[in-house]
Every structure is written in C-alpha cells, then in structure tokens.
Design an enzyme around this catalytic site. Structure first.
Site, PDB file in Angstrom:
ATOM      1  N   ASP A 147       0.086   5.144   1.151  1.00 43.85           N
ATOM      2  CA  ASP A 147       0.005   6.086   2.279  1.00 43.85           C
ATOM      3  C   ASP A 147      -0.012   5.355   3.619  1.00 43.85           C
ATOM      4  OD1 ASP A 147      -0.559   9.000   1.240  1.00 43.85           O
ATOM      5  OD2 ASP A 147      -1.641   7.638  -0.077  1.00 43.85           O
ATOM      6  N   ASP A 174      -1.864  -0.327   5.844  1.00 44.47           N
ATOM      7  CA  ASP A 174      -2.177   0.265   7.157  1.00 44.47           C
ATOM      8  C   ASP A 174      -3.650   0.606   7.347  1.00 44.47           C
ATOM      9  OD1 ASP A 174      -2.182   2.404   5.247  1.00 44.47           O
ATOM     10  OD2 ASP A 174      -2.188   3.785   6.944  1.00 44.47           O
ATOM     11  N   ASP A 218       0.872  -1.163   0.000  1.00 44.64           N
ATOM     12  CA  ASP A 218       0.000   0.000   0.000  1.00 44.64           C
ATOM     13  C   ASP A 218       0.924   1.232   0.000  1.00 44.64           C
ATOM     14  OD1 ASP A 218      -2.294   1.664   0.805  1.00 44.64           O
ATOM     15  OD2 ASP A 218      -1.352   1.644   2.780  1.00 44.64           O
TER      16      ASP A 218
HETATM   17  O1  LIG Z   1      -4.427   3.126  -0.241  1.00 46.65           O
HETATM   18  P1  LIG Z   1      -3.464   4.185   0.179  1.00 46.65           P
HETATM   19  O2  LIG Z   1      -2.283   4.307  -0.737  1.00 46.65           O
HETATM   20  O3  LIG Z   1      -3.046   4.032   1.618  1.00 46.65           O
HETATM   21  O4  LIG Z   1      -4.262   5.564   0.050  1.00 46.65           O
HETATM   22  C1  LIG Z   1      -5.301   5.847   0.988  1.00 46.65           C
HETATM   23  C2  LIG Z   1      -5.547   7.327   1.035  1.00 46.65           C
HETATM   24  O5  LIG Z   1      -4.282   7.941   1.236  1.00 46.65           O
HETATM   25  C3  LIG Z   1      -4.229   9.365   1.223  1.00 46.65           C
HETATM   26  O6  LIG Z   1      -4.813   9.870   2.396  1.00 46.65           O
HETATM   27  C4  LIG Z   1      -4.165   9.476   3.595  1.00 46.65           C
HETATM   28  O7  LIG Z   1      -2.827   9.972   3.607  1.00 46.65           O
HETATM   29  C5  LIG Z   1      -2.714  11.422   3.599  1.00 46.65           C
HETATM   30  C6  LIG Z   1      -1.244  11.778   3.496  1.00 46.65           C
HETATM   31  O8  LIG Z   1      -0.500  11.222   4.546  1.00 46.65           O
HETATM   32  C7  LIG Z   1      -3.384  11.975   4.856  1.00 46.65           C
HETATM   33  O9  LIG Z   1      -3.322  13.402   4.860  1.00 46.65           O
HETATM   34  C8  LIG Z   1      -4.853  11.533   4.877  1.00 46.65           C
HETATM   35  O10 LIG Z   1      -5.467  11.951   6.083  1.00 46.65           O
HETATM   36  C9  LIG Z   1      -4.942   9.999   4.795  1.00 46.65           C
HETATM   37  O11 LIG Z   1      -6.301   9.584   4.650  1.00 46.65           O
HETATM   38  C10 LIG Z   1      -4.903   9.904  -0.012  1.00 46.65           C
HETATM   39  O12 LIG Z   1      -4.882  11.316   0.015  1.00 46.65           O
HETATM   40  C11 LIG Z   1      -6.296   9.359  -0.112  1.00 46.65           C
HETATM   41  O13 LIG Z   1      -6.959   9.902  -1.205  1.00 46.65           O
HETATM   42  C12 LIG Z   1      -6.168   7.845  -0.243  1.00 46.65           C
HETATM   43  O14 LIG Z   1      -7.413   7.255  -0.465  1.00 46.65           O
END
Ligand SMILES: O=P(O)(O)OC[C@H]1O[C@H](O[C@H]2O[C@H](CO)[C@@H](O)[C@H](O)[C@H]2O)[C@H](O)[C@@H](O)[C@@H]1O
Length: 389
Positions: free
Chosen positions: A126, A327, A124
């Site tokens: 983020d 995560d 994954d």
């Molecule tokens: O599937 P992933 O790669 O883990 O993406 C999931 C979401 O990640 C991002 O948001 C998350 O991370 C951001 C940066 O650290 C944080 O600001 C936010 O609060 C988290 O939800 C991304 O911006 C989302 O659109 C994704 O769906």
C-alpha cells in the site's frame, strides 16, 4: 486457556514497550482487567465498553501520532516548522531531497554499486505499488505496475512485505513468482532451505498453490486466537463510529480512521486503547490513518528482510545488494536493517519530507514503477552486452 496471558514463545524477546509519547507507543504494563472479552460455553462474549477517559489517548501521544500520520500538505508544513506558503514548501522539499535524493536521479549511483552484485528486491504494497485510497478493499495496483513487478522478478529475487494478511496481498498482487510476507512480516512463505536459523516450532512446510513445498514461518502463531478475539471486539466496539473500519490480518488487526470525522478520532483511539488494556501482550503501532494492533514480539519488516535473505541463501554475502521500497513507518524497520553496515538501499516513497532511515526517495507509486522499469532495462542491456557463449 487464558489467551491474554499465554507467554510461551521463544521469539518473545521484546521488553514490554515503555510509554513513548513521541512514537505513540503504549506501555503493556497495564494490569489485567476483569472486564475483557471471555469465552463461555464456546461463545465469545464481548462486553461493549463505553470509551474510557479521552485524556488517556491525549496524554500518551496517540492523538498526535494519528493527526501527523499521512498528514495533509498544510499540516505537514506546520509539523516541519516552515511557513504554509507553497514556495517555502518547495524549498523544504528540495532541502529534504538533498538528504534523500530521488532514486531515479541517482540511478547511476545505484547501478554502479549493483555491478557484479545480485540485487534482491523487497516491496511494500500500500502506498508503494498501489496508490493510497479511501477504501482499503479497493487499493488495486495497475496492470502496468503488475507487469513492472513481474519483469523485475524475472531478473532479481523479489518479495512483497506487507502489513496486510499474506493471502490478501497475494490476491491483490497475483504474481506466483514472488515471495510473500504478510502481517508486517509475521507470516512468511519462502523457499525450503535446510539451514535457516529460525525456531523450528514456528516453521511448517506446506505446499504452495502450485504444489511446491515451501517454508511457512509464523513467529506469532500462538497469537492467532488472541488477534481473532481482539478483532471481533474491535468490530463490535467501533461499530457506531461512522467511517471506522477494522481489518483482520491474521497476526495483527487494523483500525482505519481515514473516513472517520476528525472530531471522533479521540473516541476511536480511546476504544482501541481500552481494549488493549486487557491485552498486555499486544501493542499498538501507527500507520497511515490506521491504528494497528500486533503482538509484542521482536519481529518486524526488518527481521522479515533478514529472514528472507537467509532463506534465499543470500545473507552474509558481499555480492548481494538488497533494495527495499516502502512508504510507511513500519517500513522504517527494514530501512534500518539495510542501513546498518551499509548493507543495502532503503527507498522511501513520499511526496513530502519525512524523517527516515532510507537512503533515497521516490514521490509516488508511478515513480516506483519508473524505477523498477529502469532496473529491468539496465539488466537487459547488461545481458545484451555480456559475451555470448
Ligand atoms: O505494509 P503495507 O502493504 O503498506 O500495508 C499497510 C496498511 O495498508 C492498508 O492501509 C493503507 O492503505 C489503504 C488503501 O490505500 C488506506 O485506505 C489506509 O488509510 C492506509 O493505512 C491496509 O488496509 C492496512 O491494513 C495495512 O496495514
């Protein structure tokens, strides 16, 4: 074309979700509303709505789910039913770690199982490769992490499966040697293979940035205009909520509330809820301080793992050990797929106890890097020991 009611995809097998207050999933059975966005002379008219009754989002569990997503330490302790003292937290964490041991401490166990098998690595983005930060546009992975992932990919087929759009996550990771799945697996670029049991109407064969023919699988393709329309409406209707941020991930849209004052969370939730009422073929999922709007199709990160394994010719194979590191709640679908039949290992990245279908845990991205580096070291040692021809 009425974007809200098209229903022609063979992949649309999910029954309309039932209201589930615990998971915060809303029912898609709401009647169509006449007040949604509409196209007129090629122009999208967006009716600005005042948020409906805030009781909606309280009673359907959205607010609870929002509060418990990515909770601060204190709140999580409360959710976990333990006292707020740090000793108790340590105790709760250690008990949890007995159930989901550290993948670093369990490294021997993992490589014992991997002996004579081909590891396939799913990552994954983020919170796994990059730390969680306030601004989603600044979620960069470190150069050290990039080099750890690149080294892993030298030895094991490696794919990134992210909620972000495929283009965006490719731009952030920047490694050509990986496979990429964006929009929670609804946009997969994989190697061309004759025998992939996917609906051919969802597959195309474009060339990648290196000019190589690839297979592009997009099971939610027909939703593209709808997601775009909803994205524009979400931007418009949340623009007065300070700190709110909306992202268009092509096959899904995200509404971030990490930087929104907690007293305005009911308003932002209600805003999304009101828009979704007009789109029974879209549903909501919760991520880390983010509300995600996506098509009601039977597709998720778990299905993407299965699809990629098949595309790589590595499904139905006892000699394969898939490992998925993630995560978020959306990663649980992948953990479930690997748990069934003890097919592979899910590793949850979390510094706090969480319900999960993973087998192991890692505290944060720096431990993920450590784990990836250990795998590479192990593989190199194996290689050095193997008889030379
Ligand atoms: O599937 P992933 O790669 O883990 O993406 C999931 C979401 O990640 C991002 O948001 C998350 O991370 C951001 C940066 O650290 C944080 O600001 C936010 O609060 C988290 O939800 C991304 O911006 C989302 O659109 C994704 O769906």
């Amino acid at each position: 074309m009425d974007l809200k009611s098209i229903n022609a995809s063979p992949v649309l097998t999910d029954p309309a979700p039932i209201d589930n207050p615990r998971l915060g999933i809303r029912s898609s059975l709401s009647p169509y509303s006449q007040s949604g966005p509409s196209f007129s002379s090629g122009m999208l008219k967006i009716p600005r709505k005042k948020p409906g009754k805030l009781d909606d989002v309280r009673s359907n569990g959205w607010l609870d789910a929002m509060i418990s997503s990515s909770p601060p330490r204190k709140k999580l302790l409360k959710d976990f039913n333990v006292e707020v003292a740090s000793d108790d937290f340590d105790f709760a964490f250690h008990s949890w770690m007995l159930k989901y041991p550290s993948a670093i401490n369990s490294f021997e166990k993992i490589i014992n199982r991997a002996k004579n098998k081909k590891i396939v690595m799913f990552l994954d983005y983020d919170g796994t490769l990059s730390p969680i930060v306030d601004d989603p546009d600044r979620a960069f992975m470190s150069d050290e992490m990039r080099s750890a992932v690149s080294n892993v990919a030298k030895y094991f087929p490696t794919a990134i499966i992210s909620g972000r759009s495929r283009d965006k996550v490719y731009e952030l990771v920047g490694l050509t040697e990986l496979y990429y799945a964006g929009s929670h697996g609804m946009d997969i670029m994989s190697p061309v293979r004759d025998k992939v049991s996917a609906d051919p109407s969802n597959c195309t064969k474009p060339t990648d940035k290196q000019g190589k023919e690839v297979n592009l699988f997009q099971p939610a393709r027909e939703f593209l205009p709808m997601i775009n329309e909803v994205f524009i409406t979400l931007v418009e209707n949340t623009k007065d909520i300070k700190g709110a941020k909306v992202e268009n991930h092509k096959f899904c849209a995200s509404v971030h509330y990490r930087n929104v004052d907690e007293k305005n969370w009911p308003t932002i939730a209600q805003c999304v809820h009101d828009i979704l009422k007009d789109y029974p073929r879209l549903r909501l999922t919760h991520g880390r301080k983010v509300l995600e709007v996506r098509p009601v199709i039977n597709w998720n990160k778990g299905k993407a793992v299965e699809f990629l394994l098949e595309s790589l010719g590595l499904s139905n194979n006892d000699d394969v050990l898939p490992i998925y590191i993630g995560d978020d709640k959306t990663d649980e679908d992948a953990f479930k797929v690997l748990r069934v039949g003890n097919r592979g290992y899910g590793i949850l990245v979390s510094p706090v106890p969480k319900e999960t279908k993973a087998f192991f845990s890692l505290k944060d991205p720096s431990e993920v890097k450590q784990f990836l580096e250990s795998l590479v070291r192990w593989k190199m040692e194996m290689h050095d020991k193997s008889p030379k021809k």
